[in-house]
Design a protein around this motif. Structure first.
Motif, PDB file in Angstrom:
ATOM      1  N   ASP A   1       0.830  -1.157   0.008  1.00  0.00           N
ATOM      2  CA  ASP A   1       0.026  -0.015  -0.042  1.00  0.00           C
ATOM      3  C   ASP A   1       0.902   1.283  -0.015  1.00  0.00           C
ATOM      4  O   ASP A   1       1.987   1.345   0.031  1.00  0.00           O
ATOM      5  CB  ASP A   1      -0.966   0.029   0.977  1.00  0.00           C
ATOM      6  N   TYR A   2       0.147   2.383   0.306  1.00  0.00           N
ATOM      7  CA  TYR A   2       0.880   3.692   0.281  1.00  0.00           C
ATOM      8  C   TYR A   2       1.731   3.822   1.225  1.00  0.00           C
ATOM      9  O   TYR A   2       2.652   4.942   1.427  1.00  0.00           O
ATOM     10  CB  TYR A   2      -0.237   4.811   0.204  1.00  0.00           C
ATOM     11  N   ASN A   3       1.803   3.140   2.364  1.00  0.00           N
ATOM     12  CA  ASN A   3       2.734   3.171   3.384  1.00  0.00           C
ATOM     13  C   ASN A   3       4.017   2.213   2.913  1.00  0.00           C
ATOM     14  O   ASN A   3       4.960   2.252   3.948  1.00  0.00           O
ATOM     15  CB  ASN A   3       2.055   2.646   4.804  1.00  0.00           C
TER      16      ASN A   3
ATOM     17  N   SER B   1      -0.776  -4.327   2.651  1.00  0.00           N
ATOM     18  CA  SER B   1      -1.946  -3.640   3.275  1.00  0.00           C
ATOM     19  C   SER B   1      -2.832  -4.576   3.891  1.00  0.00           C
ATOM     20  O   SER B   1      -2.710  -5.841   3.876  1.00  0.00           O
ATOM     21  CB  SER B   1      -2.669  -3.459   1.764  1.00  0.00           C
TER      22      SER B   1
ATOM     23  N   GLU C   1       5.037  -5.623  10.229  1.00  0.00           N
ATOM     24  CA  GLU C   1       5.119  -5.298   9.014  1.00  0.00           C
ATOM     25  C   GLU C   1       5.746  -6.118   7.860  1.00  0.00           C
ATOM     26  O   GLU C   1       6.921  -6.479   8.297  1.00  0.00           O
ATOM     27  CB  GLU C   1       5.626  -3.697   8.759  1.00  0.00           C
TER      28      GLU C   1
END
Length: 177
Positions: A39-41, A45, A89
């Motif tokens: 995802d954008y991080n 996701s 993560e």
């Protein structure tokens, strides 16, 4: 029409061996984090953690004998509840290794626990607790598992009782005050 396809779809299942030792936990699924899961991080996701756990469940279904042929005959397991705990993560390309254990079962339900670890470091990335129900898809409702599946689940659950109980199992979500 596009639909979700698991990595094991169309693979059938291997024959059950009553004499084979049952690993505790079962190690049936591994994968690398794919580009479309990031995802954008810059990390996997949250919905993709559940996707990977679902693929682990599908590998388990095939381990006990539930495959396309079983589903075509009108039987399946449906997920009725999942508690997903994010513990770390995962980034693009990271190897993911999953462990699965059968916590309990009865004539219609199966209670599973998944652990997702980083394949290189061993770090715990996520856990998922699931309640599944056996369904008669031709009738459209819950139905007892066939006796042979109940026996296989008993064999697996017995082997998995040697593992310590996961701390997160059965814990309700809430803000503790």
């Amino acid at each position: 029409m596009d639909r979700v396809v698991t990595p094991y779809e169309g693979s059938g299942h291997r024959p059950w061996d009553d004499e084979a030792p049952i690993p505790a936990p079962l190690r049936l699924h591994s994968t690398d984090v794919r580009p479309q899961w990031v995802d954008y991080n810059g990390h996997m996701s949250e919905s993709c953690y559940l996707l990977v756990v679902g693929d682990d469940s599908d590998a388990f279904f095939r381990f006990i004998g539930i495959d396309e042929q079983y589903r075509a005959a009108g039987g399946s397991l449906y997920t009725v509840e999942t508690h997903l705990h994010h513990r770390g993560e995962a980034a693009l390309g990271d190897p993911l290794e999953l462990g699965l254990r059968v916590l309990d079962h009865d004539h219609k339900r199966v209670h599973l626990f998944h652990e997702m670890h980083h394949g290189d470091t061993g770090a715990l990335l996520a856990t998922a607790e699931q309640m599944l129900i056996h369904v008669d898809t031709t009738r459209g409702g819950s139905a007892p598992l066939p006796e042979y599946l109940q026996q296989r689940l008993t064999t697996i659950a017995t082997a998995h009782r040697s593992l310590p109980a996961p701390a997160s199992v059965g814990v309700p979500m809430g803000i503790r005050r």
